[in-house]
Design a protein around this motif. Sequence first.
Motif, PDB file in Angstrom:
ATOM      1  N   GLN A 100       0.828  -1.206   0.000  1.00 17.54           N
ATOM      2  CA  GLN A 100       0.000   0.000   0.000  1.00 17.54           C
ATOM      3  C   GLN A 100       0.864   1.260   0.000  1.00 17.54           C
ATOM      4  O   GLN A 100       0.472   2.279  -0.557  1.00 17.54           O
ATOM      5  CB  GLN A 100      -0.920   0.014   1.217  1.00 17.54           C
ATOM      6  N   THR A 101       2.035   1.186   0.609  1.00 17.68           N
ATOM      7  CA  THR A 101       2.925   2.344   0.659  1.00 17.68           C
ATOM      8  C   THR A 101       3.467   2.679  -0.721  1.00 17.68           C
ATOM      9  O   THR A 101       3.543   3.846  -1.104  1.00 17.68           O
ATOM     10  CB  THR A 101       4.092   2.071   1.622  1.00 17.68           C
ATOM     11  N   PRO A 104       0.981   3.958  -4.991  1.00 16.15           N
ATOM     12  CA  PRO A 104       0.848   5.136  -5.865  1.00 16.15           C
ATOM     13  C   PRO A 104       1.997   5.283  -6.859  1.00 16.15           C
ATOM     14  O   PRO A 104       1.796   5.803  -7.954  1.00 16.15           O
ATOM     15  CB  PRO A 104       0.837   6.316  -4.887  1.00 16.15           C
ATOM     16  N   LEU A 105       3.172   4.805  -6.484  1.00 16.56           N
ATOM     17  CA  LEU A 105       4.311   4.906  -7.395  1.00 16.56           C
ATOM     18  C   LEU A 105       4.277   3.829  -8.467  1.00 16.56           C
ATOM     19  O   LEU A 105       4.816   4.018  -9.551  1.00 16.56           O
ATOM     20  CB  LEU A 105       5.614   4.811  -6.603  1.00 16.56           C
ATOM     21  N   GLU A 106       3.652   2.697  -8.192  1.00 12.84           N
ATOM     22  CA  GLU A 106       3.550   1.630  -9.177  1.00 12.84           C
ATOM     23  C   GLU A 106       2.414   1.867 -10.162  1.00 12.84           C
ATOM     24  O   GLU A 106       2.496   1.483 -11.317  1.00 12.84           O
ATOM     25  CB  GLU A 106       3.341   0.287  -8.476  1.00 12.84           C
ATOM     26  N   ARG A 107       1.342   2.492  -9.709  1.00 10.55           N
ATOM     27  CA  ARG A 107       0.160   2.677 -10.552  1.00 10.55           C
ATOM     28  C   ARG A 107       0.208   3.939 -11.390  1.00 10.55           C
ATOM     29  O   ARG A 107      -0.732   4.243 -12.094  1.00 10.55           O
ATOM     30  CB  ARG A 107      -1.085   2.727  -9.673  1.00 10.55           C
ATOM     31  N   LYS A 119      11.643  -1.573  -2.066  1.00  9.85           N
ATOM     32  CA  LYS A 119      10.813  -2.310  -1.108  1.00  9.85           C
ATOM     33  C   LYS A 119      11.677  -3.106  -0.130  1.00  9.85           C
ATOM     34  O   LYS A 119      11.378  -3.172   1.062  1.00  9.85           O
ATOM     35  CB  LYS A 119       9.856  -3.239  -1.838  1.00  9.85           C
ATOM     36  N   LEU A 120      12.762  -3.711  -0.650  1.00 10.75           N
ATOM     37  CA  LEU A 120      13.655  -4.466   0.234  1.00 10.75           C
ATOM     38  C   LEU A 120      14.331  -3.550   1.249  1.00 10.75           C
ATOM     39  O   LEU A 120      14.479  -3.917   2.428  1.00 10.75           O
ATOM     40  CB  LEU A 120      14.705  -5.211  -0.592  1.00 10.75           C
TER      41      LEU A 120
END
Length: 164
Positions: A100-101, A104-107, A119-120
Motif C-alpha cells: 500500500q505504501t 501510488p508509485l507503481e500505478r 521495497k527491500l
Amino acid sequence: MSKVYADLTSLVGKSQSKFENPAGYNASASAASASGASSRADDSSLRASKAWEVAMGPGKALPMQAFMAWMSGTNVSIFSIIITGMILMTPLKSLVSVHQTFAPLERAKGPQVDLTMQKLAFVAINVAGVLFGIYRLSIMGLLPTTSSDWLAFIPAKQYVEYSL
C-alpha cells in the motif's frame, strides 16, 4: 485622478523577431521537451527517486526513536512502556502495509518502474526498527530470557521421604 496604462494594441500586428531570447534559453531543448519522449524517461527516474525517499523514510525516524528511548530510561514505567510500544508498533504497521505504501508509485502512468530494491530497503529498515524495539524490551526486563522467568513451568520436586 490620472489613469496609468500601457497601450499594447500597437504591438499586435508587428513582428516579434525584434525581441531576443532571454539568457539561458535554448530553443532546441524546449522543442525536445515538447515532444514528450524524454519526459517519460524523466518520469520513471523521478518515480524511482521518490520511491527511494519513501523507502528511507522510516530510517529517518530511528534516531528520534532511539533518543526518546534513551530519555525515557530503562525502568518499567508507563511512559517508557508507551515509548517502547510506539517503537515496536510503528515498524510493524509499516511492514504490513508495504504494498500500500508503494502502490501510488507503481500505478502511475508511464512505463513500469521496478521498485524491488526500494521495497527491500523499506523492509530492512523496518525490521531494524522492530529489532530495536525488542532490544528495548530486553533492556527493560520485559522479555523472558532467564531461567527464573520460566519457574512456573518447572515441575515441583517430588521428595521420596520426609522427616518430622
